[in-house]
Design a protein around this motif. Structure first.
Motif, PDB file in Angstrom:
ATOM      1  N   ASP A 410       0.844  -1.190   0.000  1.00  0.00           N
ATOM      2  CA  ASP A 410       0.000   0.000   0.000  1.00  0.00           C
ATOM      3  C   ASP A 410       0.884   1.246   0.000  1.00  0.00           C
ATOM      4  N   PRO A 411       0.694   2.132  -0.950  1.00  0.00           N
ATOM      5  CA  PRO A 411      -0.287   2.138  -2.050  1.00  0.00           C
ATOM      6  C   PRO A 411      -0.021   1.020  -3.066  1.00  0.00           C
ATOM      7  N   ILE A 412      -1.088   0.610  -3.728  1.00  0.00           N
ATOM      8  CA  ILE A 412      -1.007  -0.514  -4.655  1.00  0.00           C
ATOM      9  C   ILE A 412      -0.147  -0.188  -5.857  1.00  0.00           C
ATOM     10  N   GLN A 413       0.043   1.106  -6.143  1.00  0.00           N
ATOM     11  CA  GLN A 413       0.875   1.505  -7.291  1.00  0.00           C
ATOM     12  C   GLN A 413       2.319   1.068  -7.137  1.00  0.00           C
ATOM     13  N   ILE A 414       2.739   0.813  -5.901  1.00  0.00           N
ATOM     14  CA  ILE A 414       4.122   0.374  -5.682  1.00  0.00           C
ATOM     15  C   ILE A 414       4.363  -0.964  -6.389  1.00  0.00           C
ATOM     16  N   LEU A 415       3.421  -1.898  -6.204  1.00  0.00           N
ATOM     17  CA  LEU A 415       3.557  -3.197  -6.873  1.00  0.00           C
ATOM     18  C   LEU A 415       3.517  -3.042  -8.383  1.00  0.00           C
ATOM     19  N   LEU A 416       2.668  -2.156  -8.854  1.00  0.00           N
ATOM     20  CA  LEU A 416       2.558  -1.947 -10.300  1.00  0.00           C
ATOM     21  C   LEU A 416       3.873  -1.433 -10.878  1.00  0.00           C
ATOM     22  N   ILE A 417       4.488  -0.493 -10.204  1.00  0.00           N
ATOM     23  CA  ILE A 417       5.763   0.072 -10.688  1.00  0.00           C
ATOM     24  C   ILE A 417       6.846  -1.000 -10.678  1.00  0.00           C
ATOM     25  N   PHE A 418       6.904  -1.784  -9.612  1.00  0.00           N
ATOM     26  CA  PHE A 418       7.917  -2.836  -9.538  1.00  0.00           C
ATOM     27  C   PHE A 418       7.708  -3.872 -10.645  1.00  0.00           C
ATOM     28  N   MET A 419       6.469  -4.212 -10.935  1.00  0.00           N
ATOM     29  CA  MET A 419       6.205  -5.190 -11.988  1.00  0.00           C
ATOM     30  C   MET A 419       6.629  -4.651 -13.355  1.00  0.00           C
ATOM     31  N   GLN A 420       6.407  -3.349 -13.568  1.00  0.00           N
ATOM     32  CA  GLN A 420       6.801  -2.754 -14.839  1.00  0.00           C
ATOM     33  C   GLN A 420       8.312  -2.720 -15.014  1.00  0.00           C
ATOM     34  N   LYS A 421       9.043  -2.635 -13.923  1.00  0.00           N
ATOM     35  CA  LYS A 421      10.499  -2.555 -13.974  1.00  0.00           C
ATOM     36  C   LYS A 421      11.166  -3.833 -13.464  1.00  0.00           C
ATOM     37  N   MET A 422      10.429  -4.942 -13.480  1.00  0.00           N
ATOM     38  CA  MET A 422      10.962  -6.177 -12.927  1.00  0.00           C
ATOM     39  C   MET A 422      12.184  -6.661 -13.693  1.00  0.00           C
ATOM     40  N   ASP A 423      12.200  -6.456 -14.997  1.00  0.00           N
ATOM     41  CA  ASP A 423      13.372  -6.892 -15.769  1.00  0.00           C
ATOM     42  C   ASP A 423      14.625  -6.164 -15.323  1.00  0.00           C
ATOM     43  N   LEU A 424      14.483  -4.890 -14.968  1.00  0.00           N
ATOM     44  CA  LEU A 424      15.625  -4.120 -14.460  1.00  0.00           C
ATOM     45  C   LEU A 424      16.073  -4.635 -13.101  1.00  0.00           C
ATOM     46  N   LEU A 425      15.118  -4.908 -12.231  1.00  0.00           N
ATOM     47  CA  LEU A 425      15.462  -5.415 -10.901  1.00  0.00           C
ATOM     48  C   LEU A 425      16.178  -6.754 -10.990  1.00  0.00           C
ATOM     49  N   LEU A 426      15.712  -7.620 -11.875  1.00  0.00           N
ATOM     50  CA  LEU A 426      16.347  -8.926 -12.018  1.00  0.00           C
ATOM     51  C   LEU A 426      17.729  -8.810 -12.631  1.00  0.00           C
ATOM     52  N   LYS A 427      17.911  -7.823 -13.463  1.00  0.00           N
ATOM     53  CA  LYS A 427      19.205  -7.627 -14.107  1.00  0.00           C
ATOM     54  C   LYS A 427      20.257  -7.151 -13.114  1.00  0.00           C
ATOM     55  N   LEU A 428      19.877  -6.281 -12.189  1.00  0.00           N
ATOM     56  CA  LEU A 428      20.851  -5.648 -11.301  1.00  0.00           C
ATOM     57  C   LEU A 428      20.927  -6.314  -9.934  1.00  0.00           C
ATOM     58  N   THR A 429      19.856  -6.937  -9.497  1.00  0.00           N
ATOM     59  CA  THR A 429      19.840  -7.501  -8.148  1.00  0.00           C
ATOM     60  C   THR A 429      20.557  -8.850  -8.126  1.00  0.00           C
ATOM     61  N   PRO A 430      21.465  -9.057  -7.186  1.00  0.00           N
ATOM     62  CA  PRO A 430      22.132 -10.362  -7.077  1.00  0.00           C
ATOM     63  C   PRO A 430      21.129 -11.487  -6.823  1.00  0.00           C
ATOM     64  N   ALA A 431      21.517 -12.692  -7.218  1.00  0.00           N
ATOM     65  CA  ALA A 431      20.600 -13.833  -7.152  1.00  0.00           C
ATOM     66  C   ALA A 431      20.096 -14.086  -5.735  1.00  0.00           C
ATOM     67  N   GLU A 432      20.977 -13.968  -4.759  1.00  0.00           N
ATOM     68  CA  GLU A 432      20.554 -14.213  -3.383  1.00  0.00           C
ATOM     69  C   GLU A 432      19.534 -13.181  -2.924  1.00  0.00           C
ATOM     70  N   GLU A 433      19.730 -11.917  -3.336  1.00  0.00           N
ATOM     71  CA  GLU A 433      18.789 -10.874  -2.960  1.00  0.00           C
ATOM     72  C   GLU A 433      17.460 -11.060  -3.685  1.00  0.00           C
ATOM     73  N   VAL A 434      17.509 -11.610  -4.878  1.00  0.00           N
ATOM     74  CA  VAL A 434      16.269 -11.887  -5.607  1.00  0.00           C
ATOM     75  C   VAL A 434      15.418 -12.882  -4.824  1.00  0.00           C
ATOM     76  N   LYS A 435      16.046 -13.942  -4.334  1.00  0.00           N
ATOM     77  CA  LYS A 435      15.302 -14.948  -3.579  1.00  0.00           C
ATOM     78  C   LYS A 435      14.739 -14.379  -2.281  1.00  0.00           C
ATOM     79  N   LEU A 436      15.491 -13.484  -1.657  1.00  0.00           N
ATOM     80  CA  LEU A 436      15.073 -12.971  -0.361  1.00  0.00           C
ATOM     81  C   LEU A 436      14.047 -11.857  -0.459  1.00  0.00           C
ATOM     82  N   HIS A 437      14.107 -11.046  -1.517  1.00  0.00           N
ATOM     83  CA  HIS A 437      13.283  -9.843  -1.557  1.00  0.00           C
ATOM     84  C   HIS A 437      12.383  -9.747  -2.788  1.00  0.00           C
ATOM     85  N   VAL A 438      12.866 -10.165  -3.940  1.00  0.00           N
ATOM     86  CA  VAL A 438      12.074  -9.991  -5.162  1.00  0.00           C
ATOM     87  C   VAL A 438      11.002 -11.074  -5.291  1.00  0.00           C
ATOM     88  N   LEU A 439      11.336 -12.331  -4.980  1.00  0.00           N
ATOM     89  CA  LEU A 439      10.342 -13.405  -5.080  1.00  0.00           C
ATOM     90  C   LEU A 439       9.139 -13.174  -4.159  1.00  0.00           C
TER      91      LEU A 439
END
Length: 861
Positions: A410-439
């Motif tokens: 909340d606000p719900i727009q936060i999830l929307l923005i992250f989903m739109q930029k998910m390819d960027l987050l996956l590109k820059l975020t280390p694999a361990e951080e992806v499992k802990l925070h992005v998944l």
């Protein structure tokens, strides 16, 4: 190479620690702060050494200023005391002043026997460290940084003069510090003078005359001093403006107007020249700043422009400068004003240098993360800067601030923005951080109520499926997608769920697909064409993928029965219908092919492993040796192919009721067919569609019969003939043959015959009686005549066979006519024990009932 870098790093750290070990151990600053590497120098003569560090209790990042007293050892005692007192006073005054553009003190001055030390906000460098031709390129200032920094100094000096009523008296490159966020801060209040009360109420700052008897570093720098100090002994706020003008000139040209050192008389002469408006060349100064700079360097203090007037010149009207200035005053705005500014910021960020975005704009943006309503406006700008950053910069400056935001819904727009930029987050975020925070962020997105977010999440999920371990995929991702697909009322979401599963199939194993995915497809009740085609796509991928490969059993039992009704759903286009039908045909073709191959393989294995019967061996050998059989023998073989075979259960095999009598007579040239009656059981094989199976079975064990313990005789073929064509032994003199055979003693047949005969193996017939034998090996079949046409001189000794033939074989049921025909076949008739017709009939039924259906089939095959 790597070891050289490590050794160099270790050497640097070791040297720094060694230097500090003799200075800081007795200082109280080290009790609360951990001191790391040196980053810059600042203050009078750059005598303050600045180190990175952090607070031990909170891990808060700081900079530690250290002054080593040993630097004053070459000075006189009075100069040393004066200098130390000046430094103490400057830090104490700095600690009292709180302003965004005055260096913030985190820990007050602490003095030990060897050093002075205090802690401040994190510092990047002093202005003296980044001005000049010898400065490294990564530390050189951009033009927008200079312009914005000067505006910050204007604000700091304005506060100092108008609010704090203090004159700095030593504005120079050494006393301007740039913090970690690239903001310019006032420092070095060693020679500042506070306002003194006056009779007329006007601000008054007493002037301290420059003294040549005091060390040059214990007095303000002559290069930045205003001329009125030397000419009129006047000290005022405008004197700092003159110093500001010299600073601007120094920034662009790399050095002050003129170097004086400790030569005060030279400074006085230069002040007189300035009074005549003699200025040095200003070719390095931007054209829109030259006039203002000349005004700041005016010899008359009252002719110098005010700070608020300088802010209005065109030099400071750059868009980037205004943007940075707005960020400085952002804390004064309400949310509505902030939101308007943040909406326009993405258009400006790409025009600014990356270092400015990373160090000057980003720190202000992440501060807004504590203001939840502003996060949807700030987050796109943060991710835009992340897009321009390297992975190292992203991890150091951005990721740490995003981790708490990943947990927000909340606000719900936060999830929307992250989903739109998910390819960027996956590109820059280390694999361990992806499992802990992005998944976990994706899990929350799948469970939210906004279809747009769900669709975006389903679209990006397959792009990083390789980062999801098997357990998470099986227990977290797939169940959530299935649940969303089954419960969502949005067709688009359902389709995207199926498309996402289809893209994930390659990362799943075969059993997960068979156990979880395919049964789930049959639970979907919706029959919209788009959903049907998505289901078809999943089936096609699962069938064609070599790693998955739906088995023929699954296709036959589950897939095809489920897919058939789909092709008759309403609303399908012809192309969609053709796609479904093509898939069904392909599945059926694969089932047909695999099943046929399987059956052919099983049949081949059975033929290779099935034991060959003695009848097959002998029949084949006889067929080769005799050349051609007489028509009468062939007729006897097919004797039972009559109209009574209509009820035959097995192909080529017939069972009729026992008969009491045969026809009146059997012709010598051609045996007559037996008519069915109630006294005998007839079992015959139809040889017309295929070769004589019994003959072929007997062929396989011909070699075993050659080792029988009977005399050299044609007896074995006789037995075979009696089995293959039991009626061949019956003729007009059949009773005489039987009577003659009964007088013979039973002889022993070998175990090879016993084991090769299928009826014996099934325990339906009794074994041959044991008897005496002599040299009876059959070395050749050349002289054997299965029809009795062989050598008449051969002495044939027939063993008694202890198994039961149909009652039609006995003498009581055969016409004794045609004795010559029967005599010609006596040698082929087996010797039967004397039994009554009733006993033989009962035995026939018993033997037939004991034969199971599988035995008969095995016998035929």
């Amino acid at each position: 190479m790597a070891m050289d870098v490590i050794n160099k790093f270790y050497s640097t750290v070791h040297t720094t620690v060694s230097q500090l070990s003799g200075v800081l151990p007795g200082n109280n600053v080290t009790r609360e702060y951990e001191v790391l590497e040196q980053v810059c120098t600042a203050g009078i003569g750059l005598m303050w050494k600045v180190y990175n560090g952090y607070k031990k209790s909170t891990k808060q990042e700081v900079s530690v200023f250290v002054f080593e007293k040993k630097m004053l050892e070459r000075w006189s005692k009075d100069d040393r005391e004066t200098m130390l007192e000046t430094l103490r006073r400057g830090v104490q005054q700095l600690t009292k002043i709180r302003h965004p553009h005055v260096l913030t003190v985190q820990h007050p001055l602490e003095e030990s026997r060897d050093s002075l030390a205090f802690a401040t906000e994190p510092v990047f460098a002093s202005l003296a460290n980044v001005v000049g031709d010898s400065v490294r390129s990564d530390k050189k200032l951009y033009d927008v940084e200079i312009r914005h920094g000067l505006l910050q100094l204007f604000d700091g000096l304005s506060f100092l003069h108008n609010d704090a009523k203090i004159v700095h008296r030593n504005i120079c490159a050494e006393t301007i510090v740039i913090n970690k966020n690239r903001s310019w801060k006032l420092f070095g209040f060693d020679f500042c003078i506070a306002n003194q009360p006056s009779v007329d109420g006007k601000p008054f700052w007493p002037c301290r005359e420059y003294s040549t008897s005091i060390h040059v570093l214990a007095q303000p720098s002559l290069e930045y001093c205003a001329p009125e100090i030397a000419l009129n002994s006047i000290n005022c706020a405008e004197s700092d403006l003159f110093s500001l003008g010299v600073l601007i000139f120094t920034i662009y040209s790399g050095k002050p107007l003129k170097m004086f050192g400790s030569d005060y008389s030279s400074f006085r002469r230069y002040a007189a020249e300035l009074n005549q408006r003699k200025y040095p060349s200003m070719n390095s100064i931007p054209s829109d700043l030259i006039e203002s700079l000349r005004a700041l360097l005016h010899p008359s203090s009252h002719m110098r422009p005010q700070l608020h007037e300088l802010k209005q010149i065109s030099y400071f009207q750059d868009v980037g400068v205004k943007t940075l200035s707005y960020l400085d005053s952002l804390y004064q705005w309400d949310n509505l004003q902030k939101s308007k500014f943040y909406k326009g910021l993405p258009q400006i960020i790409p025009t600014l240098p990356h270092r400015v975005n990373l160090h000057s704009i980003l720190p202000y943006l992440v501060k807004e993360f504590v203001n939840s309503p502003m996060i949807p406006f700030v987050l796109p700008n943060v991710l835009l800067i992340a897009e321009m950053s390297s992975q190292k910069e992203y991890c150091e400056h951005i990721l740490t601030h995003l981790k708490p935001i990943f947990k927000l819904t909340d606000p719900i727009q936060i999830l929307l923005i992250f989903m739109q930029k998910m390819d960027l987050l996956l590109k820059l975020t280390p694999a361990e951080e992806v499992k802990l925070h992005v998944l976990p962020l994706l899990y929350r997105s799948l469970e939210c109520d906004m279809p747009q977010i769900q669709e975006l999440c389903l679209a990006v999920l397959p792009t990083f499926s390789n980062l999801i371990d098997y357990n998470a995929m099986k227990n977290a991702v797939i169940p959530r997608i299935k649940k969303l697909c089954l419960h969502s009322t949005n067709v688009s979401v359902k389709v995207n769920c199926l498309v996402s599963i289809g893209k994930l199939l390659e990362d799943l194993d075969k059993w997960l697909v068979l156990d979880e995915i395919l049964p789930f497809l049959q639970q979907i009740q919706s029959r919209e064409p788009a959903i049907i085609m998505a289901i078809i796509g999943i089936y096609k991928i699962a069938m064609t993928n070599t790693k998955l490969g739906i088995t023929k059993d699954v296709m036959a039992h589950k897939c095809i029965p489920f897919l058939m009704p789909l092709c008759v759903e309403n609303g399908l286009t012809i192309a969609q219908f053709n796609t479904i039908v093509a898939l069904i045909k392909e599945m059926f073709s694969r089932v047909e092919k695999e099943q046929r191959e399987k059956l052919e393989q099983l049949s081949t294995i059975q033929r290779e492993n099935k034991p060959r019967d003695a009848s097959e061996i002998l029949a084949n050998e006889l067929e080769k040796g005799s050349g051609a059989l007489s028509q009468g023998s062939k007729a006897n073989i097919n004797l039972s192919n009559s109209a009574n075979s209509d009820d035959d259960m097995f192909s080529g095999f017939s069972i009729s009721q026992p008969t009491k009598h045969l026809n009146a007579a059997m012709q010598t040239s051609q045996p007559q067919k037996l008519k069915p009656n109630n006294d005998a059981l007839k079992i015959s094989h139809n040889a017309s569609p295929k070769p004589d199976i019994l003959s072929s079975l007997m062929n396989s064990n011909l070699s075993n019969l050659s080792n029988c313990s009977t005399p050299k005789t044609a007896r074995p073929p006789t037995v075979v003939q009696s089995i293959v064509n039991p009626y061949a032994s019956l003729g007009s003199s059949g009773s005489n043959a039987i009577s003659s055979n009964q007088s013979r003693s039973n002889e022993d047949w070998t175990n090879s015959w016993h084991s090769a005969n299928p009826l014996v193996m099934n325990n339906q017939l009794a074994s041959p009686q044991a008897g005496s034998s002599s040299n009876n090996n059959l070395s050749s079949l050349d002289n054997l005549d299965p029809f009795g046409g062989g050598n008449k001189n051969i002495s044939v000794q027939r063993p008694a066979v202890n198994y039961i033939y149909p009652s039609g074989y006995i003498s009581g049921g055969v016409n004794n006519g045609n004795a010559n025909s029967m005599n010609s076949m006596n040698n082929l008739t087996p010797l039967l024990p004397q039994q009554s017709t009733t006993q033989l009939q009962a035995q026939d039924y018993k033997n037939l009932n004991a034969l199971s259906q599988q035995d008969i089939l095995s016998f035929l095959n």
